[in-house]
Every structure is written in C-alpha cells, then in structure tokens.
Scaffold this motif. Structure first.
Motif, PDB file in Angstrom:
ATOM      1  N   TRP A  47     -52.544 -28.541  47.258  1.00 39.05           N
ATOM      2  CA  TRP A  47     -51.159 -29.013  47.545  1.00 39.05           C
ATOM      3  C   TRP A  47     -50.398 -27.806  48.269  1.00 39.05           C
ATOM      4  O   TRP A  47     -50.407 -26.701  47.747  1.00 39.05           O
ATOM      5  N   ALA A  48     -49.519 -28.125  49.068  1.00 42.16           N
ATOM      6  CA  ALA A  48     -48.510 -27.214  49.722  1.00 42.16           C
ATOM      7  C   ALA A  48     -47.446 -28.294  50.075  1.00 42.16           C
ATOM      8  O   ALA A  48     -47.621 -29.281  50.678  1.00 42.16           O
ATOM      9  N   PRO A  49     -46.345 -27.674  50.061  1.00 47.38           N
ATOM     10  CA  PRO A  49     -45.131 -28.419  50.672  1.00 47.38           C
ATOM     11  C   PRO A  49     -44.974 -28.697  52.022  1.00 47.38           C
ATOM     12  O   PRO A  49     -45.702 -27.993  52.781  1.00 47.38           O
ATOM     13  N   ASP A  50     -44.118 -29.646  52.722  1.00 42.43           N
ATOM     14  CA  ASP A  50     -44.367 -29.841  53.961  1.00 42.43           C
ATOM     15  C   ASP A  50     -43.868 -28.880  54.840  1.00 42.43           C
ATOM     16  O   ASP A  50     -44.128 -28.835  55.914  1.00 42.43           O
ATOM     17  N   SER A  51     -42.827 -27.877  54.353  1.00 43.69           N
ATOM     18  CA  SER A  51     -42.610 -26.611  55.156  1.00 43.69           C
ATOM     19  C   SER A  51     -43.785 -25.975  55.512  1.00 43.69           C
ATOM     20  O   SER A  51     -43.666 -25.342  56.647  1.00 43.69           O
ATOM     21  N   LEU A  52     -44.684 -25.915  54.728  1.00 41.20           N
ATOM     22  CA  LEU A  52     -45.996 -24.945  55.167  1.00 41.20           C
ATOM     23  C   LEU A  52     -46.726 -25.892  55.998  1.00 41.20           C
ATOM     24  O   LEU A  52     -47.350 -25.337  57.071  1.00 41.20           O
ATOM     25  N   LEU A  53     -47.088 -27.112  55.681  1.00 44.93           N
ATOM     26  CA  LEU A  53     -47.947 -27.800  56.314  1.00 44.93           C
ATOM     27  C   LEU A  53     -47.544 -28.194  57.818  1.00 44.93           C
ATOM     28  O   LEU A  53     -48.303 -28.551  58.672  1.00 44.93           O
TER      29      LEU A  53
ATOM     30  N   MET B 115     -50.820 -23.293  61.804  1.00 40.72           N
ATOM     31  CA  MET B 115     -51.924 -22.250  61.603  1.00 40.72           C
ATOM     32  C   MET B 115     -52.118 -22.276  60.231  1.00 40.72           C
ATOM     33  O   MET B 115     -52.992 -21.082  59.610  1.00 40.72           O
ATOM     34  N   PHE B 116     -51.384 -23.162  59.298  1.00 36.16           N
ATOM     35  CA  PHE B 116     -51.540 -23.144  57.820  1.00 36.16           C
ATOM     36  C   PHE B 116     -52.784 -23.270  57.187  1.00 36.16           C
ATOM     37  O   PHE B 116     -53.529 -24.475  57.852  1.00 36.16           O
ATOM     38  N   GLN B 117     -53.319 -22.526  56.304  1.00 33.26           N
ATOM     39  CA  GLN B 117     -54.585 -23.011  55.765  1.00 33.26           C
ATOM     40  C   GLN B 117     -54.483 -22.803  54.023  1.00 33.26           C
ATOM     41  O   GLN B 117     -53.772 -21.955  53.747  1.00 33.26           O
ATOM     42  N   TYR B 118     -54.993 -23.876  53.665  1.00 34.37           N
ATOM     43  CA  TYR B 118     -55.072 -23.846  52.223  1.00 34.37           C
ATOM     44  C   TYR B 118     -55.857 -22.436  51.460  1.00 34.37           C
ATOM     45  O   TYR B 118     -56.656 -21.932  51.841  1.00 34.37           O
ATOM     46  N   THR B 119     -55.267 -21.925  50.486  1.00 34.30           N
ATOM     47  CA  THR B 119     -55.958 -20.850  49.746  1.00 34.30           C
ATOM     48  C   THR B 119     -56.020 -21.193  48.344  1.00 34.30           C
ATOM     49  O   THR B 119     -55.550 -22.150  47.711  1.00 34.30           O
ATOM     50  N   ASN B 120     -56.467 -20.348  47.423  1.00 32.25           N
ATOM     51  CA  ASN B 120     -56.727 -20.517  45.975  1.00 32.25           C
ATOM     52  C   ASN B 120     -55.164 -20.554  45.370  1.00 32.25           C
ATOM     53  O   ASN B 120     -54.985 -21.113  44.186  1.00 32.25           O
ATOM     54  N   ALA B 121     -54.263 -19.963  46.015  1.00 33.58           N
ATOM     55  CA  ALA B 121     -52.889 -20.148  45.540  1.00 33.58           C
ATOM     56  C   ALA B 121     -52.269 -21.452  45.412  1.00 33.58           C
ATOM     57  O   ALA B 121     -51.224 -21.716  44.918  1.00 33.58           O
ATOM     58  N   HIS B 122     -52.729 -22.441  46.497  1.00 35.71           N
ATOM     59  CA  HIS B 122     -52.531 -23.796  46.413  1.00 35.71           C
ATOM     60  C   HIS B 122     -53.399 -24.879  45.664  1.00 35.71           C
ATOM     61  O   HIS B 122     -53.322 -25.942  45.584  1.00 35.71           O
ATOM     62  N   ARG B 123     -54.328 -23.972  44.705  1.00 29.52           N
ATOM     63  CA  ARG B 123     -55.237 -24.847  44.102  1.00 29.52           C
ATOM     64  C   ARG B 123     -54.791 -25.161  42.653  1.00 29.52           C
ATOM     65  O   ARG B 123     -54.215 -24.249  42.060  1.00 29.52           O
ATOM     66  N   SER B 124     -55.038 -26.554  42.112  1.00 29.73           N
ATOM     67  CA  SER B 124     -55.021 -27.003  40.776  1.00 29.73           C
ATOM     68  C   SER B 124     -56.315 -27.324  40.095  1.00 29.73           C
ATOM     69  O   SER B 124     -56.914 -27.896  40.962  1.00 29.73           O
ATOM     70  N   GLN B 125     -56.495 -27.236  39.002  1.00 23.73           N
ATOM     71  CA  GLN B 125     -57.893 -27.648  38.366  1.00 23.73           C
ATOM     72  C   GLN B 125     -57.557 -28.322  37.257  1.00 23.73           C
ATOM     73  O   GLN B 125     -56.492 -27.865  36.270  1.00 23.73           O
TER      74      GLN B 125
ATOM     75  N   ARG C  32     -57.495 -31.851  30.613  1.00 22.72           N
ATOM     76  CA  ARG C  32     -56.922 -30.877  30.407  1.00 22.72           C
ATOM     77  C   ARG C  32     -56.541 -30.041  31.626  1.00 22.72           C
ATOM     78  O   ARG C  32     -57.459 -29.888  32.132  1.00 22.72           O
ATOM     79  N   VAL C  33     -55.279 -29.477  31.855  1.00 17.66           N
ATOM     80  CA  VAL C  33     -54.870 -28.699  33.002  1.00 17.66           C
ATOM     81  C   VAL C  33     -55.369 -27.335  32.688  1.00 17.66           C
ATOM     82  O   VAL C  33     -55.224 -26.753  31.883  1.00 17.66           O
ATOM     83  N   LEU C  34     -56.382 -26.838  33.590  1.00 22.58           N
ATOM     84  CA  LEU C  34     -56.649 -25.477  33.573  1.00 22.58           C
ATOM     85  C   LEU C  34     -56.046 -24.364  34.408  1.00 22.58           C
ATOM     86  O   LEU C  34     -55.765 -23.247  34.093  1.00 22.58           O
ATOM     87  N   SER C  35     -55.497 -25.032  35.400  1.00 24.65           N
ATOM     88  CA  SER C  35     -54.466 -24.004  36.386  1.00 24.65           C
ATOM     89  C   SER C  35     -53.998 -24.948  37.208  1.00 24.65           C
ATOM     90  O   SER C  35     -54.357 -26.182  37.492  1.00 24.65           O
ATOM     91  N   HIS C  36     -52.605 -24.560  37.609  1.00 19.51           N
ATOM     92  CA  HIS C  36     -51.711 -25.274  38.394  1.00 19.51           C
ATOM     93  C   HIS C  36     -51.081 -24.300  39.463  1.00 19.51           C
ATOM     94  O   HIS C  36     -50.424 -23.373  39.114  1.00 19.51           O
ATOM     95  N   SER C  37     -50.886 -24.902  40.747  1.00 13.03           N
ATOM     96  CA  SER C  37     -50.450 -24.069  41.673  1.00 13.03           C
ATOM     97  C   SER C  37     -48.921 -24.084  41.439  1.00 13.03           C
ATOM     98  O   SER C  37     -48.045 -24.974  40.908  1.00 13.03           O
ATOM     99  N   PRO C  38     -48.293 -22.808  41.829  1.00  8.13           N
ATOM    100  CA  PRO C  38     -46.741 -22.680  41.632  1.00  8.13           C
ATOM    101  C   PRO C  38     -46.181 -23.874  42.500  1.00  8.13           C
ATOM    102  O   PRO C  38     -46.439 -24.309  43.476  1.00  8.13           O
ATOM    103  N   ASN C  39     -45.125 -24.194  41.865  1.00  4.89           N
ATOM    104  CA  ASN C  39     -44.193 -25.283  42.314  1.00  4.89           C
ATOM    105  C   ASN C  39     -43.326 -24.511  43.575  1.00  4.89           C
ATOM    106  O   ASN C  39     -42.662 -23.548  43.321  1.00  4.89           O
ATOM    107  N   GLN C  40     -43.364 -25.197  44.662  1.00  6.72           N
ATOM    108  CA  GLN C  40     -42.644 -24.673  45.863  1.00  6.72           C
ATOM    109  C   GLN C  40     -41.665 -25.475  46.512  1.00  6.72           C
ATOM    110  O   GLN C  40     -41.221 -25.583  47.631  1.00  6.72           O
ATOM    111  N   ASP C  41     -41.360 -26.613  45.805  1.00  6.45           N
ATOM    112  CA  ASP C  41     -40.722 -27.739  46.361  1.00  6.45           C
ATOM    113  C   ASP C  41     -39.099 -27.645  45.683  1.00  6.45           C
ATOM    114  O   ASP C  41     -38.425 -28.573  45.757  1.00  6.45           O
TER     115      ASP C  41
END
Length: 249
Positions: free
Chosen positions: A52-58, A62-72, A240-249
C-alpha cells in the motif's frame, strides 16, 4: 382518464406493501469429528502480504513499490472436531450466510470477505509424447482479508473509510456459514471436498505433432473434487500481524 392516472400510484402502493426480504438461514449439517484421509486437507498456515502507498505517491508515474510499503499477516486455518466445538459451545454460535454486507465495512478494522464462486484447476497427465492419459479437476474458493482505515481528514458527521490493505488466499473449501467473534477470529462451516472422485470418462482433444499437425480426440479417465453435503467441517480462521507498513496518510 381518472382511472388511468391512478394506476401508477396504485402500483407504487402495492410495491411498498411487500414484506422486507428475509435472509434464509444457512444450511447447517452435523459437524465432523475427524477428517478422513480421502478429504482435501483443511489445516493451513499462510504468510500473506499486501502493498500500500498513499495516492500522493501513486500519482508519480515512476513510483515503484518496495518492502517499505509491505504489510504481512500470518493466517491460520484450523479444523475443529465436533466434540471440541460442543465442549466450547462453538456449535451454538450465531452462524449466518457469508454474504458481502457493505454496511459492515463502514468502520475501521479488519473484515473477512468470502467469495461464493469457485475456480477450477485442471491437472492433465500426459505421456512423453504429450498424449493425454488422465484428467483431474480440483476446486478452490477465494477469501479476502481487508484492513479498513478511517480517513484522517474525515469529520464525525461523515466519516469515510478506505481499503488500507488487501490479503488474498485461495482454499479448497467454500464457506457455507460464518460466525465472526472479532476482527482477528472467525469460525466458518464448510462442506469438505472429497478428492478426485471418479467421473465418467471424458473425450479430450490433443494435438498430434506429425506432419501435418492434426487435432485428435482420446477418451481418458476423469476425476474431480466433490463436496460432501451430508456433513460439515468447522474451521477456525485467525490471523496475526507480522509487519505493517508505516502510515503516510
């Protein structure tokens, strides 16, 4: 002319007098105590991810998803024997049909969505010369775990929610009834699938790679999964949430 003008109003009143739609109760059957070997296995544990990424980045082409945008999340599916369900009074839970109810998604949190349509997965056994020998057909159903969040800019008079993360999984059983205990725990009743039940032989087309190339037909054995509608299996779904991407909204 007067009776003609009154006709639309009469039709409207008749429609308004119709009783509200009453949802039919789900089909509940006796629960299985054990799962015989001939059934598709039900216990599962899967690590699912969502980006997930906010609309401002989408908005950036040229935007590309990275592990910083990943939740598990770690999702577990456990088979619950009938005796365990009775001892814990799980068989008395209020089960309902697993329909999509949009009004339930107007709140923050996690939500289960059970798809009713099934997908077929054919498995064709061939010889070294690519001549068909046997056709097996298995089925799966898609489940979706949604994380909804409330827009930080929304006021209390009109709160708005958005899909923060979507986790998808395909399982060899379809939910017939559900009872949700919390955001992270749900119980579902399913008709277990009998694996590879014999069906009438099928006429299967294949290519003969000689000159010239021809399409031939051969009658081969055919097996397919089949639901056992005499009993149901009770499954416990939890995550169970293992990891959650930072909130940027």
């Amino acid at each position: 002319m007067a009776p003609t003008r009154l006709l639309p109003a009469a039709v409207f009143l008749l429609g308004a007098c119709r009783p509200d739609f009453q949802e039919l109760p789900p089909r509940l059957k006796p629960l299985l105590e054990t799962l015989p070997a001939r059934y598709r296995p039900l216990d599962r544990q899967d690590t699912l991810e969502s980006f997930w990424a906010p609309d401002s980045l989408l908005a950036d082409s040229m935007f590309q998803y990275t592990n910083a945008h990943r939740s598990q999340v770690l999702l577990r599916v456990w088979f619950v024997p009938a005796s365990v369900a009775a001892a814990a009074r799980l068989d008395t839970l209020h089960f309902r049909r697993p329909y999509f109810r949009p009004e339930e998604y107007d709140r923050a949190g996690y939500h289960w969505d059970f798809f009713s349509g099934r997908s077929a997965d054919p498995d064709l056994t061939e010889t070294a010369d690519r001549v068909p020998v046997r056709l097996a057909l298995s089925y799966s159903w898609r489940y979706m775990l949604l994380e909804y969040r409330r827009w930080s800019s929304a006021d209390d008079s009109e709160p708005r929610y958005y899909d923060r993360n979507t986790y998808l999984m395909d399982y060899p059983f379809g939910a017939e009834a559900e009872a949700r205990l919390s955001d992270s725990v749900a119980y579902i009743r399913v008709f277990p699938m009998l694996a590879h039940q014999p069906r009438p032989d099928t006429l299967y087309p294949y290519y003969a790679y000689s000159l010239p190339v021809r399409v031939l037909h051969k009658r081969i054995p055919f097996v397919a999964d089949q639901p056992d509608t005499t009993r149901q299996a009770l499954l416990r779904l939890s995550f169970r949430v293992l990891s959650h991407s930072p909130n940027q909204d």
